[in-house]
Scaffold this active site. Structure first.
Site, short mmCIF file in Angstrom:
data_model
loop_
_atom_site.label_atom_id
_atom_site.label_comp_id
_atom_site.label_asym_id
_atom_site.label_seq_id
_atom_site.Cartn_x
_atom_site.Cartn_y
_atom_site.Cartn_z
CE LYS A 202 -10.72 18.18 19.06
NZ LYS A 202 -9.27 18.13 19.30
CD GLU A 208 -11.46 16.95 3.25
OE1 GLU A 208 -12.03 17.58 4.18
OE2 GLU A 208 -10.31 17.19 2.86
N GLY A 263 -6.89 15.11 17.34
CA GLY A 263 -7.43 14.16 16.38
C GLY A 263 -6.56 12.92 16.20
NE ARG A 264 -0.60 15.30 15.38
CZ ARG A 264 -1.08 16.53 15.35
NH1 ARG A 264 -2.25 16.79 14.80
NH2 ARG A 264 -0.41 17.54 15.90
CD GLU A 349 -2.17 16.44 11.09
OE1 GLU A 349 -2.68 16.73 10.00
OE2 GLU A 349 -2.80 15.80 11.97
CG HIS A 380 11.01 -9.19 -2.98
ND1 HIS A 380 11.77 -10.12 -3.64
CD2 HIS A 380 10.78 -9.70 -1.74
CE1 HIS A 380 11.98 -11.17 -2.84
NE2 HIS A 380 11.39 -10.92 -1.69
CE LYS A 504 -8.59 21.48 7.29
NZ LYS A 504 -9.08 21.62 8.66
C1 G6Q Z 1 -5.32 15.42 13.62
C2 G6Q Z 1 -5.83 16.52 12.84
C3 G6Q Z 1 -6.69 16.12 11.68
C4 G6Q Z 1 -8.14 15.87 12.02
C5 G6Q Z 1 -8.96 15.82 10.73
C6 G6Q Z 1 -10.41 15.51 10.97
O1 G6Q Z 1 -4.69 15.56 14.63
O2 G6Q Z 1 -6.42 17.43 13.67
O3 G6Q Z 1 -6.19 15.02 10.98
O4 G6Q Z 1 -8.28 14.71 12.75
O5 G6Q Z 1 -8.82 17.03 10.06
O6 G6Q Z 1 -10.97 16.48 11.79
P1 G6Q Z 1 -12.41 16.29 12.38
O7 G6Q Z 1 -12.38 15.11 13.30
O8 G6Q Z 1 -12.73 17.55 13.11
O9 G6Q Z 1 -13.34 16.03 11.23
#
Ligand code: G6Q
Length: 545
Positions: A202, A208, A263-264, A349, A380, A504
């Site tokens: 996003k 990463e 994001g989530r 989160e 199990h 971070k």
């Molecule tokens: C989700 C968070 C987080 C995010 C990641 C990736 O709700 O905001 O998990 O999706 O940090 O972020 P980017 O899509 O910006 O790389």
């Protein structure tokens, strides 16, 4: 207003907590019928919970008093309910199938939502029918999604869940971890000429993801002989066009999403591109339809018959009153093996917060720890603790009546195990039953207590006919709204995630200190605590670079 509702819930708890569910079932033949409901393709049995009618009434009243209805209306109306980031929360717009507009600041977002869906449809069709080819003219056989967190967990969970609908010959891979092993192990098996990368971020600033994307880019250029290949092998999903351009991806090959999609909560739009590529846009759309059906149920059903509200309030009941710190998510479906991991992010989160909307500290507990594994594997492993341990761990069982792989007796066994576990957790096994089961050979007195199950352990059971895309969409939306309801009751903002920031920032500071000749360790300057400084020093000493 909600203080009185909390008092009623507490009073209900005092009354119900000493009761055993066995007795509640014995005294009420209609219990299972009354404490169950349907929503879209899902049937929920919540009768194996430590509740009675008054407790449920008190919980629903608490939902009302906590403003669930008003907040739900505000979310669907595009109000900026994510106050700490000053954003609307409109993932529901991504799967809105009606003709009505959905607005943010007076602007209908639906035309842009539909435009991106149309772009995804066209692209996924071209990829799947072999029209979109790689730089050398080879057909694409492997799609690698590079993203993390919300840009990874939803699509990877859904691709696994819908694997049965995937087109043979087009595989989906997900690389998220900055650990070079993740990327290396995926690339090792791929032919660059036939590989398409979706860089999903996003912000397009995530360390990463950008590190992984640059590695993939170098791998591709090295193999195919030049920068010109990038355009045919990289597309982006982002809300940051300048960032995408800077990386070297043509924004014509960018799929957009917006700051009002967290994001989530984002797999319903462009972040779902790997799903659409993997299973086809029609199947993807069916997932949206299922989620939309759950949205309508959430908006229209009275709170007393509203599945996300019921599940949300039961969660509050165990968390706040019984002190249950965790809950288990137990899908009896191999295709849902990533669902617990997905829900961990969605729930933890969103509701792992300790400050209320107004900035004051919460008075009680907030979101639980979420964990789980598919059945029957868990049986199990950790079910011992669920049955006889000292924790109270409410569980959700999830199962489909029909399997996509009806092999022999497998599915009957799977279903039997799923249903039996809920029964066993509820009923337990009394000392008399233990003795009766060993007729003629009573166990030594010291052994008896080991074989007794206390029971009275709560669970929900969710059943659907078949785990297709429609059912999956409805299931995920159910949990999204459940988390929303709990956020309202806890009085927190479920849509920010400030808790991921500190680590971070510190990692950025430590990174140069880990390489000889780049920074000095911060110990001398007193930047780090002694433990952190010594760890950095030890790693520096041991590294072979
Ligand atoms: C989700 C968070 C987080 C995010 C990641 C990736 O709700 O905001 O998990 O999706 O940090 O972020 P980017 O899509 O910006 O790389």
């Amino acid at each position: 207003m909600s203080a009185a509702a909390w008092d009623d819930v507490r009073a209900a708890y005092e009354r119900v907590a000493p009761e055993h569910m066995r007795a509640l079932f014995a005294g009420d033949p209609a219990r299972a019928r009354r404490f169950s409901c349907d929503a879209g393709p899902w049937y929920l049995d919540y009768s194996k919970n430590r509740i009675d009618d008054q407790a449920m009434a008190a919980l629903i009243a608490l939902a009302r008093a906590s403003g669930v209805e008003a907040r739900r209306a505000a979310m669907f109306a595009g109000e900026r309910i994510n106050v700490t980031e000053n954003r609307a929360v409109l993932h529901v717009a991504l799967r809105h199938r009606g003709a009505t507009p959905i607005t943010v600041d007076g602007q209908d977002v639906m035309p842009s939502v539909r435009a991106v869906l149309a772009q995804m449809k066209a692209f996924s069709a071209r990829l799947r029918n072999g029209e979109w080819r790689g730089f050398t003219g080879a057909v694409i056989t492997d799609v690698v999604n590079i993203g993390i967190g919300g840009s990874d967990l939803g699509p990877s969970m859904a691709c696994e869940a819908l694997r049965k609908f995937a087109r043979p010959g087009l595989r989906a891979h997900f690389v998220s971890n900055v650990d070079g092993t993740h990327m290396s192990e995926v690339l090792r098996r791929l032919d660059p000429a036939c590989t398409l990368f979706i860089v999903a971020s996003k912000t397009f600033t995530t360390q990463e993801t950008l590190t992984n994307a640059h590695t993939a880019r170098a791998w591709l250029i090295n193999a195919l002989g030049g920068e010109a290949a990038v355009a045919r092998h990289f597309v982006a999903v982002s809300s940051n066009p300048p960032g995408v351009r800077e990386f070297g991806i043509d924004t014509a090959n960018m799929f957009e999403f917006w700051d009002w999609v967290g994001g989530r909560y984002s797999m319903w739009g462009a972040i779902g591109l790997p799903i659409a590529c993997h299973v086809g846009f029609e199947v993807f759309e069916s997932m949206l339809e299922g989620a939309y059906a759950m949205d309508k149920h959430f908006c229209d059903a009275p709170l007393e018959r509203n599945m996300p509200v019921i599940m949300g309030m039961l969660g509050v009941w165990y968390r706040a009153l019984f002190g249950a710190a965790s809950y288990a998510i137990l899908p009896y479906d191999q295709y849902l093996h990533r669902f617990p991991a997905y829900l961990q992010q969605l729930d933890m989160e969103s509701n792992g917060k300790s400050v209320q909307l107004d900035g004051t500290a919460v008075a009680g507990a907030t979101g639980p720890i979420v964990w789980g594994e598919p059945g029957t594997n868990g049986q199990h492993a950790f079910y011992q603790l669920l049955h006889q341990g000292t924790h109270l761990i409410p569980a959700d069982f999830i199962v489909a009546a029909n399997s996509h792989n009806p092999v022999g007796r497998h599915h009957t066994l799977l279903l039997a195990n799923c249903i039996a576990q809920g029964e066993a957790l509820m009923r337990g096994k009394t000392p008399d039953e233990v003795r009766a089961g060993l007729a003629g050979m009573p166990p030594a007195p010291a052994l008896l207590p080991h074989r007794v199950f206390p029971g009275n352990r709560p669970s929900n059971t969710l059943v659907t006919r078949s785990l297709d895309a429609y059912a999956l969409g409805a299931l995920v939306a159910l949990y999204e709204h459940k988390v929303f309801v709990q956020g309202c009751v806890f009085g927190i903002n479920s849509f920010d995630q400030w808790g991921v920031e500190l680590g971070k920032r510190l990692a950025q500071a430590i990174e140069p200190e880990l390489e000889q000749g780049r920074g000095e360790t911060g110990s001398r300057a007193g930047v780090h605590d002694a433990s952190t400084a010594r760890l950095i020093q030890r790693v520096r000493d041991w590294r072979q670079i």
